[in-house]
Design a protein around this motif. Structure first.
Motif, PDB file in Angstrom:
ATOM      1  N   HIS A  14       0.808  -1.518  -0.116  1.00 12.27           N
ATOM      2  CA  HIS A  14       0.377   0.127   0.040  1.00 12.27           C
ATOM      3  C   HIS A  14       0.463   1.025   0.116  1.00 12.27           C
ATOM      4  O   HIS A  14       1.974   0.860   0.171  1.00 12.27           O
ATOM      5  CB  HIS A  14      -0.972   0.220   1.635  1.00 12.27           C
ATOM      6  N   GLY A  23      -2.062   1.559   8.693  1.00 15.74           N
ATOM      7  CA  GLY A  23      -2.407   0.022   7.879  1.00 15.74           C
ATOM      8  C   GLY A  23      -2.949  -1.225   8.922  1.00 15.74           C
ATOM      9  O   GLY A  23      -3.628  -2.304   8.868  1.00 15.74           O
ATOM     10  N   THR A  24      -2.165  -0.910  10.543  1.00 13.71           N
ATOM     11  CA  THR A  24      -2.848  -1.093  11.616  1.00 13.71           C
ATOM     12  C   THR A  24      -4.457  -1.744  11.655  1.00 13.71           C
ATOM     13  O   THR A  24      -5.421  -2.267  11.949  1.00 13.71           O
ATOM     14  CB  THR A  24      -1.912  -1.604  12.583  1.00 13.71           C
ATOM     15  N   ARG A  31      -9.552  -7.916  10.492  1.00 10.55           N
ATOM     16  CA  ARG A  31     -10.100  -9.317  11.405  1.00 10.55           C
ATOM     17  C   ARG A  31     -11.787  -8.927  11.524  1.00 10.55           C
ATOM     18  O   ARG A  31     -12.365 -10.555  12.119  1.00 10.55           O
ATOM     19  CB  ARG A  31      -9.135  -8.821  12.253  1.00 10.55           C
TER      20      ARG A  31
ATOM     21  N   GLY B  21       9.841  -2.286  11.568  1.00 15.92           N
ATOM     22  CA  GLY B  21      10.398  -2.636  13.098  1.00 15.92           C
ATOM     23  C   GLY B  21       9.407  -3.280  14.156  1.00 15.92           C
ATOM     24  O   GLY B  21       9.874  -3.468  15.153  1.00 15.92           O
ATOM     25  N   ILE B  22       8.345  -2.726  13.781  1.00 19.26           N
ATOM     26  CA  ILE B  22       7.006  -3.138  14.329  1.00 19.26           C
ATOM     27  C   ILE B  22       7.180  -5.118  14.937  1.00 19.26           C
ATOM     28  O   ILE B  22       7.197  -4.516  16.527  1.00 19.26           O
ATOM     29  CB  ILE B  22       5.561  -2.852  14.264  1.00 19.26           C
ATOM     30  N   HIS B  25       9.960  -4.992  16.812  1.00 19.23           N
ATOM     31  CA  HIS B  25       9.893  -4.744  18.546  1.00 19.23           C
ATOM     32  C   HIS B  25       8.917  -5.153  19.531  1.00 19.23           C
ATOM     33  O   HIS B  25       9.275  -5.785  20.350  1.00 19.23           O
ATOM     34  CB  HIS B  25       9.343  -3.069  18.663  1.00 19.23           C
ATOM     35  N   PHE B  26       7.711  -5.777  19.099  1.00 17.68           N
ATOM     36  CA  PHE B  26       6.710  -6.338  19.688  1.00 17.68           C
ATOM     37  C   PHE B  26       6.604  -7.638  20.031  1.00 17.68           C
ATOM     38  O   PHE B  26       6.403  -8.176  21.239  1.00 17.68           O
ATOM     39  CB  PHE B  26       5.864  -5.754  19.553  1.00 17.68           C
ATOM     40  N   GLU B  55       1.706 -10.707  13.852  1.00 17.38           N
ATOM     41  CA  GLU B  55       0.184 -10.627  12.189  1.00 17.38           C
ATOM     42  C   GLU B  55      -0.630  -9.713  12.835  1.00 17.38           C
ATOM     43  O   GLU B  55      -1.192  -8.375  11.741  1.00 17.38           O
ATOM     44  CB  GLU B  55      -0.127 -12.024  12.232  1.00 17.38           C
ATOM     45  N   ILE B  56      -1.573  -9.020  13.809  1.00 13.30           N
ATOM     46  CA  ILE B  56      -2.306  -8.644  14.536  1.00 13.30           C
ATOM     47  C   ILE B  56      -1.575  -6.660  13.721  1.00 13.30           C
ATOM     48  O   ILE B  56      -2.720  -6.474  13.675  1.00 13.30           O
ATOM     49  CB  ILE B  56      -3.412  -8.976  15.461  1.00 13.30           C
ATOM     50  N   ARG B  57      -0.535  -7.103  14.420  1.00 14.04           N
ATOM     51  CA  ARG B  57       0.404  -5.465  14.319  1.00 14.04           C
ATOM     52  C   ARG B  57       0.269  -5.267  12.770  1.00 14.04           C
ATOM     53  O   ARG B  57       0.840  -3.789  12.743  1.00 14.04           O
ATOM     54  CB  ARG B  57       1.202  -5.170  15.724  1.00 14.04           C
ATOM     55  N   CYS B  58       0.871  -5.852  12.415  1.00 15.62           N
ATOM     56  CA  CYS B  58       1.665  -5.523  11.329  1.00 15.62           C
ATOM     57  C   CYS B  58       0.910  -4.467   9.992  1.00 15.62           C
ATOM     58  O   CYS B  58      -0.931  -4.855   9.648  1.00 15.62           O
ATOM     59  CB  CYS B  58       1.679  -6.373   9.870  1.00 15.62           C
ATOM     60  N   PRO B  59       0.983  -3.392   9.728  1.00 16.31           N
ATOM     61  CA  PRO B  59       0.859  -1.854   9.060  1.00 16.31           C
ATOM     62  C   PRO B  59       0.774  -2.148   7.919  1.00 16.31           C
ATOM     63  O   PRO B  59       0.187  -1.680   6.931  1.00 16.31           O
ATOM     64  CB  PRO B  59       1.764  -0.671   9.361  1.00 16.31           C
ATOM     65  N   ASP B  60       1.357  -3.723   7.239  1.00 14.26           N
ATOM     66  CA  ASP B  60       1.625  -3.578   5.958  1.00 14.26           C
ATOM     67  C   ASP B  60       1.150  -5.005   4.585  1.00 14.26           C
ATOM     68  O   ASP B  60       0.970  -5.406   4.325  1.00 14.26           O
ATOM     69  CB  ASP B  60       2.942  -4.525   5.868  1.00 14.26           C
ATOM     70  N   LEU B  61       0.023  -5.834   6.535  1.00 11.83           N
ATOM     71  CA  LEU B  61      -0.456  -7.256   6.680  1.00 11.83           C
ATOM     72  C   LEU B  61       0.659  -7.910   5.318  1.00 11.83           C
ATOM     73  O   LEU B  61      -0.002  -8.646   4.969  1.00 11.83           O
ATOM     74  CB  LEU B  61      -1.846  -6.909   5.452  1.00 11.83           C
ATOM     75  N   GLU B  64       1.665 -13.530   8.068  1.00 10.63           N
ATOM     76  CA  GLU B  64       0.692 -14.685   8.706  1.00 10.63           C
ATOM     77  C   GLU B  64       1.021 -15.967   8.801  1.00 10.63           C
ATOM     78  O   GLU B  64       2.253 -16.134   8.723  1.00 10.63           O
ATOM     79  CB  GLU B  64      -0.044 -14.676   7.116  1.00 10.63           C
TER      80      GLU B  64
END
Lengths: 266, 72, 382
Positions: A14, A23-24, A31, B21-22, B25-26, B55-61, B64
């Motif tokens: 994107h 994005g998050t 989800r 890097g999110i 980091h987490f 997976e759930i925080r990845c802003p680039d999706l 998985e």
């Protein structure tokens, strides 16, 4: 379906910056939609203008990329004219609350069954980092080079005062909670507002020396608490997360159906 | 309570990853790292507990987590 | 049901026309002198199963009708000058995204709040160029209630045919005047319905790919085709594009689909043009006085004629040029400072013989006002 089945994958990667919280938010939203088992054809996503608003281009729903601040007004026409559609309106903070502030409060007041998501990064990102109504006093921005003197809104309080019947807040750090809140907002019959604090490392972060995206998310963890937490008593500056308002009230489209019924009786 | 899911594989879309890097980091088990191209990879997959926070925080999706039960 | 005869305001004639055309969604904000349209529709629409919503302002009203058009409804809003100014933003959106919709502007005096309860025709150029950027637009007007009714139906038909906003440019005088209106039986006046795509679900549908005849079949939001709608330059799927070929192709399409049909879209009436030495060109309420002068002076042997324009945009320049070709002088009668007169001057071969008979004081132009100018042109003194 997997969350990726709801995406228009040909437009990825994107256009958002590395580490952009939007994005998050998209991730959390998909989800929620996936966990609710919604079909792509029943969802209309209307958005305005700005970084946040590009979200509508990435989802494989009926998508309406409108004018700056006006997404809720377009969405109101969509919803009232075809109430069986699920209408989701992601907005930026400037989009929703500056140029779109009037539409925002009136959508809350009408209690029309629309899910509004305020992706609050406290800055105008797409135009290069000007302060927004959410930036707050003391923030640096390209239009506040000597630090900002404009006081900020509290989205939750404003939505509540304007009559929204579901009001919640989370952050990109609390992505699981964000998904849960969006789910509940979609299921809620009436106007729902979910504010999600979303980092802009490129403009807000850099100008205010807040570090990398992960640091900004870590900060969300540090400055927020669940609603009713005792920590808030000791530190009133902490921002509460969770559901602030969840009440039943007559929904606009249903009320209008009654008007039609009454009018047709003559 | 559902049985704890076990990692099968990290699916990482290198084209989508912007290297913010999110996830690194987490990650509570320090499984992930960025490579020389600033793309994430699972450096220590054996330590992964399939919590899916990445997976759930990845802003680039772009991430998985596939688990043994076939859940994703 | 047979023809209904009514004694109504012009604004009511507009409502009757809109309902006849199949209007089933209206969004608006109260503003003089258009308010009767909203008031009547708030009652009449739900009676027919349609929907009415009063929005928080005119910006939102215009946005809401665009949203409702996308779910497959025939939509309209109504306003006057200040509200029309606020609508320009979303009007441009409707042009760009090719959304069928009708915007009624019952004109009052401007600029700004101006003179709300008095008539004017000062928004002709705003209708043409009010929204930013190159574009084409359709604007219709009428001088009497039967024509208000007919033009309102035409507006919906053109909006659906060309996937475009259509502006109805009425004025306070026609809007608030009462006269007879005959509402014909349903079916008597042909209606254009939304052209929907025949492409099946799962097959690639192009919402922005014109057919050979120039029409673009639509798919309602909620149906099997999911696509994007945007105010940005976009490709045939509706996705944003800044490719020079796409941008150029789209702006040409938006302009050409209307400008290339100028003659087809032209609606006008002729009164005694065959041998007219002086041709008056007028429209809306002003044309009523002009027609009175023509009829009156014809009785005295003066060769006067009237070309009454009902399509103002795209401006029917070929027709104006042709109808004025043999005139010694052309007098444009309008309630502004010559907005249509400038267009007439551009259309004819002898712009120096085009004159303006106008009033800009909020007062309806009378036959006597027009006569004064005619006497000057005819060399009869003041």
């Amino acid at each position: 379906m997997s969350t990726h089945d709801y995406l228009r994958q040909r437009f990825f990667p994107h256009m958002w910056c590395p580490g952009c919280g939007h994005g998050t938010v998209l991730n959390s939203l998909l989800r929620a939609v996936e966990q609710l088992g919604m079909s792509k054809n029943e969802i209309v996503m209307a958005s305005g203008i700005g970084c946040s608003s590009r979200i509508s281009g990435y989802v494989d729903f009926h998508t309406l990329h409108t004018l700056h601040g006006r997404a809720l007004a377009f969405a109101t026409g969509v919803k009232l004219s075809k109430p069986e559609l699920n209408v989701i309106v992601p907005m930026g903070d400037g989009d929703a609350l500056a140029i779109g502030g009037n539409h925002f409060i009136h959508a809350c007041r009408r209690n029309i069954d629309i899910t509004a998501i305020v992706m609050n990064n406290r800055i105008y990102g797409m135009t290069g980092g000007q302060f927004s109504p959410m930036s707050g006093v003391g923030i640096n921005a390209t239009t506040a080079p000597f630090s900002n003197i404009d006081r900020e809104f509290d989205v939750v309080k404003m939505a509540t005062a304007a009559g929204a019947t579901f009001v919640a807040r989370s952050t990109t750090f609390h992505a699981q909670q964000a998904t849960d809140l969006i789910k509940q907002a979609i299921l809620h019959e009436g106007f729902s507002v979910v504010e999600i604090l979303s980092q802009c490392p490129t403009h807000f972060g850099r100008k205010n020396k807040l570090g990398a995206a992960a640091d900004m998310m870590q900060h969300y963890k540090d400055i927020t608490v669940p609603i009713g937490s005792s920590k808030k008593k000791d530190n009133p500056d902490l921002i509460e997360r969770g559901i602030f308002v969840q009440e039943e009230a007559p929904e606009y489209c249903r009320e209008y159906d009654k008007i039609i019924e009454q009018a047709m009786k003559g | 309570m559902a049985k704890k899911k076990k990692l099968k594989q990290h699916h990482i879309d290198r084209d989508w990853c912007k290297g913010c890097g999110i996830c690194v980091h987490f990650c509570p088990k320090n499984v992930l790292e960025l490579d020389e191209m600033d793309k994430v990879f699972a450096a220590r997959p054996e330590d992964c507990i399939a919590c899916k926070l990445c997976e759930i925080r990845c802003p680039d999706l772009a991430i998985e987590i596939e688990t043994e039960e076939g859940g994703s | 049901m047979s023809t209904q005869v009514k004694f109504v305001q012009g604004n009511e004639a507009c409502v009757e026309g809109a309902l006849y055309a199949g209007l089933d969604f209206f969004a608006g904000y109260p503003i003089t002198p258009s308010t009767e349209i909203a008031e009547l529709l708030s009652r009449r629409l739900p009676m027919a199963g349609g929907k009415f919503i009063q929005m928080e302002d005119e910006i939102a009203s215009m946005a809401a009708i665009i949203g409702a058009s996308l779910t497959g409804h025939k939509v309209m809003t109504a306003t006057s000058g200040p509200g029309f100014s606020l609508m320009q933003e979303a009007l441009g959106y409707a042009v760009m995204a090719e959304i069928p919709c009708v915007i009624t502007n019952v004109q009052r005096g401007g600029p700004s709040t101006g003179i709300p309860t008095h008539g004017s025709q000062g928004d002709v150029m705003q209708a043409r160029w009010g929204t930013h950027g190159d574009h084409a637009i359709i604007a219709l007007t009428a001088s009497n209630h039967q024509d208000v009714f007919a033009m309102t139906i035409e507006a919906f038909n053109m909006a659906e045919t060309y996937r475009t906003p259509v502006i109805l440019l009425f004025d306070e005088i026609v809007g608030h005047m009462r006269e007879k209106l005959e509402v014909p039986e349903p079916g008597e006046i042909p209606l254009v319905e939304r052209l929907r795509t025949s492409v099946k679900g799962g097959v690639n549908y192009h919402p922005y790919l014109p057919r050979e005849d120039g029409r673009l079949p639509m798919s309602d939001f909620g149906d099997v085709h999911r696509y994007n709608v945007t105010g940005l330059y976009h490709d045939m799927w509706g996705f944003p594009s800044s490719d020079p070929d796409v941008v150029h192709g789209l702006i040409r399409h938006l302009v050409d689909k209307i400008e290339n049909r100028t003659n087809l879209l032209a609606r006008y009436k002729e009164h005694h043009l065959e041998d007219a030495e002086i041709v008056m060109v007028s429209y809306g309420s002003a044309a009523r006085s002009a027609l009175h002068v023509v009829k009156n002076r014809r009785l005295r042997g003066e060769r006067l004629g009237l070309l009454e324009l009902q399509t103002l945009w795209p401006f029917p320049k070929d027709i104006v040029r042709e109808k004025c070709a043999n005139a010694e002088a052309v007098v444009v009668v309008e309630l502004n400072m010559g907005q249509v007169m400038q267009e007439v001057k551009k259309a004819v071969d002898f712009p120096e013989r085009v004159f303006l008979a106008n009033r800009i004081d909020g007062v309806f132009i009378t036959p006597m006002d027009i006569r004064k100018l005619l006497r000057l042109i005819q060399g009869k003194g003041v």
